[in-house]
Design a protein around this motif. Structure first.
Motif, PDB file in Angstrom:
ATOM      1  N   THR A 135      44.608  28.335 -38.144  1.00 42.17           N
ATOM      2  CA  THR A 135      44.851  27.554 -36.997  1.00 42.17           C
ATOM      3  C   THR A 135      45.598  26.639 -37.266  1.00 42.17           C
ATOM      4  OG1 THR A 135      42.369  27.844 -36.737  1.00 42.17           O
ATOM      5  CG2 THR A 135      43.401  26.029 -35.529  1.00 42.17           C
ATOM      6  N   SER A 136      46.645  26.468 -36.330  1.00 41.75           N
ATOM      7  CA  SER A 136      47.759  25.184 -36.323  1.00 41.75           C
ATOM      8  C   SER A 136      47.381  24.248 -35.142  1.00 41.75           C
ATOM      9  CB  SER A 136      49.087  25.913 -36.157  1.00 41.75           C
ATOM     10  OG  SER A 136      49.494  26.391 -34.969  1.00 41.75           O
ATOM     11  N   SER A 184      48.911  24.144 -32.489  1.00 46.21           N
ATOM     12  CA  SER A 184      49.002  24.430 -31.048  1.00 46.21           C
ATOM     13  C   SER A 184      48.624  26.056 -31.148  1.00 46.21           C
ATOM     14  CB  SER A 184      50.669  24.694 -30.866  1.00 46.21           C
ATOM     15  OG  SER A 184      51.046  25.367 -31.653  1.00 46.21           O
ATOM     16  N   ASP A 185      47.971  26.651 -31.976  1.00 44.36           N
ATOM     17  CA  ASP A 185      47.707  28.242 -32.196  1.00 44.36           C
ATOM     18  C   ASP A 185      46.750  28.403 -33.089  1.00 44.36           C
ATOM     19  OD1 ASP A 185      48.148  30.775 -31.011  1.00 44.36           O
ATOM     20  OD2 ASP A 185      49.919  31.002 -31.998  1.00 44.36           O
ATOM     21  N   GLU A 186      46.000  29.667 -32.766  1.00 44.52           N
ATOM     22  CA  GLU A 186      44.990  30.042 -33.617  1.00 44.52           C
ATOM     23  C   GLU A 186      45.076  31.525 -33.684  1.00 44.52           C
ATOM     24  OE1 GLU A 186      40.821  28.682 -33.758  1.00 44.52           O
ATOM     25  OE2 GLU A 186      40.456  30.724 -32.943  1.00 44.52           O
ATOM     26  N   TYR A 187      45.100  32.223 -34.887  1.00 46.01           N
ATOM     27  CA  TYR A 187      45.262  33.564 -35.019  1.00 46.01           C
ATOM     28  C   TYR A 187      43.941  34.235 -35.995  1.00 46.01           C
ATOM     29  CZ  TYR A 187      46.809  38.211 -36.685  1.00 46.01           C
ATOM     30  OH  TYR A 187      46.935  39.297 -37.074  1.00 46.01           O
TER      31      TYR A 187
END
Length: 93
Positions: A69-70, A72-75
């Motif tokens: 997780t960052s 602005s995003d999640e993978y």
């Protein structure tokens, strides 16, 4: 034992593999390393804990789910877990 993440393609996994069981953008895997180190005279210098390879493999999950997780995003990826046993002979070129 050493644990790390490394690039692994399904044809490098010895077990029967169905690529559909993994969800990953790159061919990554969680790798458990069993490393043996021998000195120049062929004497064993370091070795992993005395665990048989089949015993180790039977206790590991086949896959792990990893989420990064960052701001602005999640993978999320589902990665295979593989055991890699290898030997190092010091003094070899």
């Amino acid at each position: 034992m050493f644990l790390g993440i490394d690039y692994v393609t399904t044809d490098e996994i010895e077990d029967e593999v169905d690529e559909d069981e993994f969800e990953r953008a790159k061919p990554l895997a969680t790798v458990v390393n069993q490393r043996y180190v021998y000195d120049e005279d062929g004497d064993l210098v370091t070795q992993p804990d005395p665990v048989e390879l089949d015993t180790l493999r039977s206790q590991l999950p086949r896959t792990v789910t990893v989420t990064v997780t960052s701001e602005s995003d999640e993978y999320t990826a589902i990665l295979p877990v593989v055991v890699y046993r290898y030997w190092i002979f010091q003094g070899e070129n």
